[in-house]
Design a protein around this motif. Sequence first.
Motif, PDB file in Angstrom:
ATOM      1  N   ALA A  27       0.804  -0.999   0.228  1.00  0.00           N
ATOM      2  CA  ALA A  27       0.149  -0.036   0.336  1.00  0.00           C
ATOM      3  C   ALA A  27       0.732   1.518  -0.299  1.00  0.00           C
ATOM      4  CB  ALA A  27      -1.358   0.314   0.857  1.00  0.00           C
ATOM      5  N   LEU A  28       1.565   0.964   0.575  1.00  0.00           N
ATOM      6  CA  LEU A  28       2.813   2.229   0.859  1.00  0.00           C
ATOM      7  C   LEU A  28       3.403   2.900  -0.409  1.00  0.00           C
ATOM      8  CD1 LEU A  28       4.749   1.250   3.981  1.00  0.00           C
ATOM      9  CD2 LEU A  28       2.387   3.845   3.621  1.00  0.00           C
ATOM     10  N   ARG A  29       3.366   4.450  -0.632  1.00  0.00           N
ATOM     11  CA  ARG A  29       4.151   4.552  -1.910  1.00  0.00           C
ATOM     12  C   ARG A  29       5.568   4.837  -1.765  1.00  0.00           C
ATOM     13  NH1 ARG A  29       0.205   9.243  -0.775  1.00  0.00           N
ATOM     14  NH2 ARG A  29      -2.324   7.981  -2.115  1.00  0.00           N
ATOM     15  N   GLY A  68       9.238   6.119  -1.030  1.00  0.00           N
ATOM     16  CA  GLY A  68       9.287   7.376  -0.840  1.00  0.00           C
ATOM     17  C   GLY A  68       8.515   7.590   0.266  1.00  0.00           C
ATOM     18  N   GLU A  69       7.678   7.253   0.744  1.00  0.00           N
ATOM     19  CA  GLU A  69       6.344   7.312   2.186  1.00  0.00           C
ATOM     20  C   GLU A  69       6.763   7.131   3.271  1.00  0.00           C
ATOM     21  OE1 GLU A  69       1.672   7.609   2.587  1.00  0.00           O
ATOM     22  OE2 GLU A  69       2.223   6.155   0.578  1.00  0.00           O
ATOM     23  N   ALA A  70       7.145   5.897   3.635  1.00  0.00           N
ATOM     24  CA  ALA A  70       7.569   5.697   4.575  1.00  0.00           C
ATOM     25  C   ALA A  70       8.852   4.365   4.501  1.00  0.00           C
ATOM     26  CB  ALA A  70       6.822   5.179   5.978  1.00  0.00           C
ATOM     27  N   ARG A  71       9.265   4.077   5.506  1.00  0.00           N
ATOM     28  CA  ARG A  71      10.118   2.836   5.462  1.00  0.00           C
ATOM     29  C   ARG A  71       9.652   1.835   7.108  1.00  0.00           C
ATOM     30  NH1 ARG A  71      16.945   2.361   6.233  1.00  0.00           N
ATOM     31  NH2 ARG A  71      15.984   3.656   8.333  1.00  0.00           N
ATOM     32  N   VAL A  72      10.108   0.482   6.654  1.00  0.00           N
ATOM     33  CA  VAL A  72       9.465  -0.401   7.259  1.00  0.00           C
ATOM     34  C   VAL A  72      10.663  -1.479   7.891  1.00  0.00           C
ATOM     35  CG1 VAL A  72       7.550  -2.709   7.720  1.00  0.00           C
ATOM     36  CG2 VAL A  72       6.942  -0.016   6.266  1.00  0.00           C
ATOM     37  N   THR A  73      10.085  -1.112   8.843  1.00  0.00           N
ATOM     38  CA  THR A  73      11.686  -2.288   9.399  1.00  0.00           C
ATOM     39  C   THR A  73      11.317  -3.720  10.530  1.00  0.00           C
ATOM     40  OG1 THR A  73      13.389  -0.241   9.713  1.00  0.00           O
ATOM     41  CG2 THR A  73      12.919  -2.266  10.976  1.00  0.00           C
ATOM     42  N   VAL A  74      11.024  -4.754  10.333  1.00  0.00           N
ATOM     43  CA  VAL A  74      10.806  -5.244  11.701  1.00  0.00           C
ATOM     44  C   VAL A  74      11.604  -5.954  12.244  1.00  0.00           C
ATOM     45  CG1 VAL A  74       9.679  -7.878  11.302  1.00  0.00           C
ATOM     46  CG2 VAL A  74       8.824  -6.239   9.777  1.00  0.00           C
ATOM     47  N   ALA A  93      -3.726   4.891   5.972  1.00  0.00           N
ATOM     48  CA  ALA A  93      -5.008   5.836   6.023  1.00  0.00           C
ATOM     49  C   ALA A  93      -4.459   7.029   6.747  1.00  0.00           C
ATOM     50  CB  ALA A  93      -6.306   4.730   6.313  1.00  0.00           C
ATOM     51  N   ASP A  94      -4.034   6.855   8.152  1.00  0.00           N
ATOM     52  CA  ASP A  94      -3.892   7.409   9.259  1.00  0.00           C
ATOM     53  C   ASP A  94      -2.650   8.286   8.696  1.00  0.00           C
ATOM     54  OD1 ASP A  94      -3.735   8.027  11.904  1.00  0.00           O
ATOM     55  OD2 ASP A  94      -2.172   7.782  12.225  1.00  0.00           O
ATOM     56  N   LEU A  95      -1.500   7.447   8.123  1.00  0.00           N
ATOM     57  CA  LEU A  95      -0.555   8.682   7.062  1.00  0.00           C
ATOM     58  C   LEU A  95      -1.253   9.955   6.484  1.00  0.00           C
ATOM     59  CD1 LEU A  95       2.093   5.769   7.254  1.00  0.00           C
ATOM     60  CD2 LEU A  95       2.230   7.605   8.309  1.00  0.00           C
ATOM     61  N   ARG A  96      -2.131   9.454   5.525  1.00  0.00           N
ATOM     62  CA  ARG A  96      -2.220   9.863   4.862  1.00  0.00           C
ATOM     63  C   ARG A  96      -3.732  11.464   4.778  1.00  0.00           C
ATOM     64  NH1 ARG A  96      -2.230   5.134  -0.001  1.00  0.00           N
ATOM     65  NH2 ARG A  96      -0.116   5.368  -0.232  1.00  0.00           N
ATOM     66  N   GLY A  97      -3.433  11.052   6.491  1.00  0.00           N
ATOM     67  CA  GLY A  97      -4.711  11.887   7.137  1.00  0.00           C
ATOM     68  C   GLY A  97      -6.475  11.232   6.687  1.00  0.00           C
ATOM     69  N   GLY A  98      -6.555  10.052   6.223  1.00  0.00           N
ATOM     70  CA  GLY A  98      -7.671   9.148   6.433  1.00  0.00           C
ATOM     71  C   GLY A  98      -9.012   8.881   6.922  1.00  0.00           C
ATOM     72  N   LYS A  99     -10.103   8.132   6.596  1.00  0.00           N
ATOM     73  CA  LYS A  99     -10.759   7.476   8.209  1.00  0.00           C
ATOM     74  C   LYS A  99      -9.694   6.084   8.349  1.00  0.00           C
ATOM     75  CE  LYS A  99     -15.133   6.380   9.155  1.00  0.00           C
ATOM     76  NZ  LYS A  99     -16.721   6.397   8.620  1.00  0.00           N
ATOM     77  N   VAL A 100      -9.852   5.701   9.409  1.00  0.00           N
ATOM     78  CA  VAL A 100      -9.398   4.534   9.992  1.00  0.00           C
ATOM     79  C   VAL A 100     -10.885   3.674  10.877  1.00  0.00           C
ATOM     80  CG1 VAL A 100      -6.452   4.657  10.898  1.00  0.00           C
ATOM     81  CG2 VAL A 100      -8.725   4.930  12.487  1.00  0.00           C
ATOM     82  N   ARG A 101     -11.055   2.164  10.297  1.00  0.00           N
ATOM     83  CA  ARG A 101     -11.967   1.703  10.800  1.00  0.00           C
ATOM     84  C   ARG A 101     -11.382   0.489  11.307  1.00  0.00           C
ATOM     85  NH1 ARG A 101     -14.171  -0.190   4.658  1.00  0.00           N
ATOM     86  NH2 ARG A 101     -14.573   2.135   3.939  1.00  0.00           N
ATOM     87  N   ASP A 102     -12.043   0.447  12.900  1.00  0.00           N
ATOM     88  CA  ASP A 102     -12.544  -0.866  13.648  1.00  0.00           C
ATOM     89  C   ASP A 102     -12.000  -1.937  13.011  1.00  0.00           C
ATOM     90  OD1 ASP A 102     -13.212   1.609  15.220  1.00  0.00           O
ATOM     91  OD2 ASP A 102     -14.936   0.890  15.526  1.00  0.00           O
ATOM     92  N   TYR A 103     -11.739  -2.872  13.884  1.00  0.00           N
ATOM     93  CA  TYR A 103     -11.552  -4.134  13.121  1.00  0.00           C
ATOM     94  C   TYR A 103     -12.798  -5.038  14.461  1.00  0.00           C
ATOM     95  CZ  TYR A 103     -10.068  -9.407  14.434  1.00  0.00           C
ATOM     96  OH  TYR A 103     -10.138 -10.350  13.568  1.00  0.00           O
TER      97      TYR A 103
END
Length: 445
Positions: A23-25, A27-33, A343-353
């Motif tokens: 989902a990430l574009r 350069g939008e974010a770097r993910v580390t596990v 969604a949170d990074l892009r200012g969108g709406k998050v949904r409940d699980y």
Amino acid sequence: MREIVIVGGGYAGFYTAWGLEKALRTGEARVTVVDPRPYMTYQPFLPEVTAGSVEARHAAVSLRRHLRGTRLVAGSVTGISNADRAVTVRAADGTVRELRYDTLVVTTGAVTRTFPIPGLTQQAIGLKHVEEAVAIRDRLMTAFDQAASSPPGAERRKLLTVTFVGGGFSGVEGFGELLSLATAMLRSYPELSFEDLSFHLVEARGRILPEVSDKPGAWVVRDLERRGARVHLNTQLVSAADGHVVLSSGEEFDSALIVWTAGNASNPVVHNHTDLPVDERGLVVVRPDLRVGTADEPVPDVWAAGDDAAVPDLASRVPGAHTVPNAQHAVRQGRRLAKNIVADLRGGKVRDYRHSSLGVVATLGLGRGIFQYKSIVIKGLPAWLMHRGYHVLAVPTWERKVRVLAVWLTAALYGRDLVSLASVQHPRDAFLAGGEPRRSGGGAG
């Protein structure tokens, strides 16, 4: 770039990272596990690994192979300081480093719960990791070889006595699969008979498999007992010192293989080494949208899911209920978590699980199983086929699905592979068995 650090590469962590990669574009974010193991364990296959029905490596999904756009850090997280936006990581060689983050995802999972029972830590083995499942299988096979060379008596009886403590899904599935394996192995050992086997399942409560209703649970007990096993209900393990099992019922016997599957405990990192809010069980307090915190006091940029999180169960009719710690929820929480973070990074709406259970299915050995969805109960071979069908679809990546199917098809044609590789736990023994090196000169020719 924004730094997203995921603590734990189990179900929830793997699926979160996998979803973020998609989902990430750029350069939008770097993910580390961060995880000490280089793979995700597909735990529903562990009982079949103990029985040789699934190859050990096929129950492990390589993180590097499938998370190509994620930075992987091999190490154990020893502390989380959200006040400093940092996690402390200890590598296998003992070196310690700090990782800074902008967004934190806590998916450490649970650990095996133990009690101060004499001999437990010295004699028992768990069933939460691939290495444990392989060791259980190899120990049983080695015991058969030793028993076949021993005269009838106490030593042979001990070698062929298996004790499982804990009657939840993990314990019952592992017990049923190992019983099935042991029964099948007798055909290859004419020196041994069915009467030499002694399998014991010990459960502190008055029933096993709490995830199913009373009647199906009672049917499983009867099925196991028809196959020669002993099921000890309302019974606790008092001692396991030197392999001598003492039960609260007063019964005593020697057991060469003791498997502990008596539940989970909160991860010590979450329980004791973080400034994040935790509940009385040591689980991270989580809102329905998987953000850490409460409705009144959310913790910005921190999320959690899986067995280490107290996730509200919106599909339950019980007020205040939380989702049960199983793969069905962890996988779906990971997927929802990835979508919510983006969604949170892009200012969108998050949904409940929210997820309603698809039912529960368990294997009880080759050709045996049980399935329940609400009032629908299926037993025996059809349930076993449903178990295999569901899990081959659920295991991530087509590569793993094909490998597992290939092993099952091979076993259907040629039977189980009854080879013990217990010696791999001591790989240098054969090398050292050559004795002292020669004094005369000369190298390898």
